[in-house]
Design an enzyme around this catalytic site. Sequence first.
Site, PDB file in Angstrom:
ATOM      1  CE  LYS A  22      -1.729   1.619   3.972  1.00  0.00           C
ATOM      2  NZ  LYS A  22      -1.423   3.051   4.243  1.00  0.00           N
ATOM      3  CG  ASN A  23       2.259   2.686   3.515  1.00  0.00           C
ATOM      4  OD1 ASN A  23       1.093   2.961   3.235  1.00  0.00           O
ATOM      5  ND2 ASN A  23       2.646   2.444   4.751  1.00  0.00           N
ATOM      6  NE  ARG A  92      -2.704  12.824   7.325  1.00  0.00           N
ATOM      7  CZ  ARG A  92      -1.492  12.829   6.781  1.00  0.00           C
ATOM      8  NH1 ARG A  92      -0.991  11.712   6.304  1.00  0.00           N
ATOM      9  NH2 ARG A  92      -0.812  13.960   6.675  1.00  0.00           N
ATOM     10  CB  CYS A 116      -5.703  10.235  10.358  1.00  0.00           C
ATOM     11  SG  CYS A 116      -4.146   9.597  10.984  1.00  0.00           S
ATOM     12  NE  ARG A 121      -0.084  10.965   9.881  1.00  0.00           N
ATOM     13  CZ  ARG A 121      -0.467   9.839   9.259  1.00  0.00           C
ATOM     14  NH1 ARG A 121      -1.598   9.273   9.591  1.00  0.00           N
ATOM     15  NH2 ARG A 121       0.245   9.325   8.286  1.00  0.00           N
ATOM     16  N   PRO A 122       0.651  16.826  10.625  1.00  0.00           N
ATOM     17  CG  PRO A 122       2.429  17.581  11.910  1.00  0.00           C
ATOM     18  CD  PRO A 122       1.303  16.600  11.921  1.00  0.00           C
ATOM     19  CB  ILE A 123       1.456  18.659   5.342  1.00  0.00           C
ATOM     20  CG1 ILE A 123       0.567  19.895   5.332  1.00  0.00           C
ATOM     21  CG2 ILE A 123       0.616  17.388   5.381  1.00  0.00           C
ATOM     22  CD1 ILE A 123      -0.270  20.040   4.060  1.00  0.00           C
ATOM     23  CG  ASP A 124       5.742  20.928   9.622  1.00  0.00           C
ATOM     24  OD1 ASP A 124       5.003  19.952   9.881  1.00  0.00           O
ATOM     25  OD2 ASP A 124       6.926  20.979  10.005  1.00  0.00           O
ATOM     26  CG  ASP A 305       3.079   1.677   9.374  1.00  0.00           C
ATOM     27  OD1 ASP A 305       3.323   1.848   8.167  1.00  0.00           O
ATOM     28  OD2 ASP A 305       2.729   2.607  10.132  1.00  0.00           O
ATOM     29  CB  ILE A 327       6.622   7.340  14.389  1.00  0.00           C
ATOM     30  CG1 ILE A 327       7.950   6.578  14.261  1.00  0.00           C
ATOM     31  CG2 ILE A 327       6.226   8.008  13.071  1.00  0.00           C
ATOM     32  CD1 ILE A 327       9.137   7.435  13.851  1.00  0.00           C
ATOM     33  NE  ARG A 397      -6.959   3.972   5.269  1.00  0.00           N
ATOM     34  CZ  ARG A 397      -5.957   4.408   6.060  1.00  0.00           C
ATOM     35  NH1 ARG A 397      -6.055   4.322   7.375  1.00  0.00           N
ATOM     36  NH2 ARG A 397      -4.863   4.919   5.530  1.00  0.00           N
TER      37      ARG A 397
HETATM   38  C1  EPZ Z   1       3.878   7.152   6.069  1.00  0.00           C
HETATM   39  O1  EPZ Z   1       3.058   8.155   6.636  1.00  0.00           O
HETATM   40  C2  EPZ Z   1       3.008   5.904   5.992  1.00  0.00           C
HETATM   41  N1  EPZ Z   1       1.852   6.145   5.147  1.00  0.00           N
HETATM   42  C3  EPZ Z   1       2.534   5.512   7.397  1.00  0.00           C
HETATM   43  O2  EPZ Z   1       1.805   4.296   7.274  1.00  0.00           O
HETATM   44  C4  EPZ Z   1       3.761   5.276   8.265  1.00  0.00           C
HETATM   45  O3  EPZ Z   1       3.344   4.985   9.580  1.00  0.00           O
HETATM   46  C5  EPZ Z   1       4.656   6.522   8.267  1.00  0.00           C
HETATM   47  O4  EPZ Z   1       5.007   6.876   6.912  1.00  0.00           O
HETATM   48  C6  EPZ Z   1       5.945   6.306   9.055  1.00  0.00           C
HETATM   49  O5  EPZ Z   1       6.647   5.235   8.515  1.00  0.00           O
HETATM   50  C7  EPZ Z   1       1.993   6.072   3.795  1.00  0.00           C
HETATM   51  O6  EPZ Z   1       3.080   5.844   3.289  1.00  0.00           O
HETATM   52  C8  EPZ Z   1       0.756   6.299   2.970  1.00  0.00           C
HETATM   53  P1  EPZ Z   1       5.829  10.654   8.094  1.00  0.00           P
HETATM   54  P2  EPZ Z   1       3.566   9.707   6.629  1.00  0.00           P
HETATM   55  O7  EPZ Z   1       5.703  11.860   7.251  1.00  0.00           O
HETATM   56  O8  EPZ Z   1       4.252   9.989   5.360  1.00  0.00           O
HETATM   57  C9  EPZ Z   1       5.403  14.013  11.451  1.00  0.00           C
HETATM   58  C10 EPZ Z   1       0.036   2.782   7.633  1.00  0.00           C
HETATM   59  O9  EPZ Z   1      -0.409   2.260   8.662  1.00  0.00           O
HETATM   60  N2  EPZ Z   1       5.395  14.982  10.337  1.00  0.00           N
HETATM   61  O10 EPZ Z   1       7.105   9.870   8.032  1.00  0.00           O
HETATM   62  O11 EPZ Z   1       2.442  10.563   7.045  1.00  0.00           O
HETATM   63  C11 EPZ Z   1       4.138  13.166  11.488  1.00  0.00           C
HETATM   64  O12 EPZ Z   1       3.110  13.833  12.189  1.00  0.00           O
HETATM   65  C12 EPZ Z   1       0.410   4.258   7.647  1.00  0.00           C
HETATM   66  O13 EPZ Z   1       0.229   2.194   6.543  1.00  0.00           O
HETATM   67  C13 EPZ Z   1       5.449  16.338  10.617  1.00  0.00           C
HETATM   68  O14 EPZ Z   1       5.480  16.746  11.784  1.00  0.00           O
HETATM   69  O15 EPZ Z   1       4.631   9.642   7.814  1.00  0.00           O
HETATM   70  C14 EPZ Z   1       4.586  11.917  12.197  1.00  0.00           C
HETATM   71  O16 EPZ Z   1       4.550  12.158  13.601  1.00  0.00           O
HETATM   72  C15 EPZ Z   1       0.133   4.914   8.999  1.00  0.00           C
HETATM   73  N3  EPZ Z   1       5.435  17.219   9.584  1.00  0.00           N
HETATM   74  C16 EPZ Z   1       6.051  11.773  11.756  1.00  0.00           C
HETATM   75  O17 EPZ Z   1       6.445  13.062  11.247  1.00  0.00           O
HETATM   76  C17 EPZ Z   1       5.386  16.815   8.276  1.00  0.00           C
HETATM   77  O18 EPZ Z   1       5.401  17.672   7.365  1.00  0.00           O
HETATM   78  C18 EPZ Z   1       6.276  10.731  10.668  1.00  0.00           C
HETATM   79  O19 EPZ Z   1       5.476  11.092   9.593  1.00  0.00           O
HETATM   80  C19 EPZ Z   1       5.326  15.433   8.012  1.00  0.00           C
HETATM   81  C20 EPZ Z   1       5.344  14.530   9.059  1.00  0.00           C
END
Ligand code: EPZ
Length: 416
Positions: A22-23, A92, A116, A121-124, A305, A327, A397
């Site tokens: 999926k990811n 998201r 979620c 889930r910030p995107i900064d 995960d 995380i 999902r």
């Molecule tokens: C990906 O999410 C995966 N999803 C998640 O899998 C996985 O848990 C995660 O990576 C960590 O490995 C997909 O690939 C679709 P991150 P993502 O950006 O990209 C913070 C599942 O169960 N952050 O590495 O959202 C964030 O809040 C899902 O399959 C910021 O603060 O993960 C989190 O605490 C769940 N600002 C941490 O970083 C940002 O701009 C890791 O997030 C981006 C992230």
Amino acid sequence: MSHITIQGGSRLEGTLAVQGAKNSVLPILAAAILHPGRTVLRGCPHLSDVESSIRILRHLGCRVDWEGGDLVIDASGLSRWDIPDHLMREMRSSVVFLGSILARTGWAELSHPGGCELGPRPIDMHLSALRQLGADIREEGGFLRCTAQHMTGREITLSMPSVGATENAMLAACGAQGETVLVNAAREPEIADLQAFLCGMGCQVKGAGSSTICIQGRQPTHDVCHTVMPDRIVAATYLAAAAAAGGEIELRQIQHSHLSTVTAALHAAGCQIYSGPGQTVLRSEGRLHSAGTVRTAPYPGFPTDAQAILMAALLRGEGATVFVENIFENRYRHVDELCRMGADISVAGRVAVVTGVPALYGAQVRCTDLRGGAALMVAGLAAQGETRIGDIFHIQRGYEDPVGDLRALGADIRMS
Ligand code: EPZ
């Protein structure tokens, strides 16, 4: 059919090929619009998150068709650059379309993805990377209104190795003039699969799997056929199921190095693990002991995960395992449901202590999120009696056919 019902107690035996990841496929579906032509994805898993991405692709003007197990995308007819709120709210992680829409069209408008079940889930970091490439992004009324007529490649350092921010920056950089160097990039195997897809399309990307990824933008693209990598978290789920229920299973097509931290924890807890080219074998007596302390971390650390999934495998047995979830802020929502089955789990902030109990008991439980739902299946297989799992849309999902897969391994499990 809105529930999964499990009669616990069956040992698991047999061999299974693991579904596509999926990811990996989600960012690849976003990347497909970089090429105004045909993309064929072999081994694309049939998941509700994939269907959400397909709805976005069709909204943007792409043709998308299933041809057996292959998904075929024709992005030549792309005519829009917006993702409406109702489609963004379905999933998201659709924010990863931002980079590819900007690279293809120079414009993008989508609603802020929001949080979620796992917390905010910030995107900064996503937005910071795109702005450094030259995108003008205005956040107005819950919407992101973006223009990027002339993106220019440059060195971008991520403050933490965010998977999504790395993917978004890679896709946007494909549309930037010159070279982009991503520093402190995520190293997850799914990033390497995205790189392989992009290179198969004609893009110039290298370094994925390391912390530094280089993208040479504005390369001519061509039709591509790509086989999606196996899903390492689904693989971890079935290994944990066999560990919890007892038995011996073999998983095919999985790269053992992609889940070595999970198999190391299962081995520490008392399982026997054998791995060879493209296969991993696990043997378990079904009563495990402590796996020590498990700290989630960015790859190659223990995957967040797999936290709930490993926890479920350790519920029945002896000794205590300490989990530290580094995380996500809110990733223990499955604990209350597991405790309904007789588990002994204490949570304090980011720490959860799991103490093995002699037996688990079937119960009525509900999925709280995707991996929490998978954990309930694992626990139900080890429990005495019947477990009835509700809100299984969470599981759908990310798991293509968990009931079929587990039945094939001898589990007494059905949709109900
Ligand atoms: C990906 O999410 C995966 N999803 C998640 O899998 C996985 O848990 C995660 O990576 C960590 O490995 C997909 O690939 C679709 P991150 P993502 O950006 O990209 C913070 C599942 O169960 N952050 O590495 O959202 C964030 O809040 C899902 O399959 C910021 O603060 O993960 C989190 O605490 C769940 N600002 C941490 O970083 C940002 O701009 C890791 O997030 C981006 C992230």
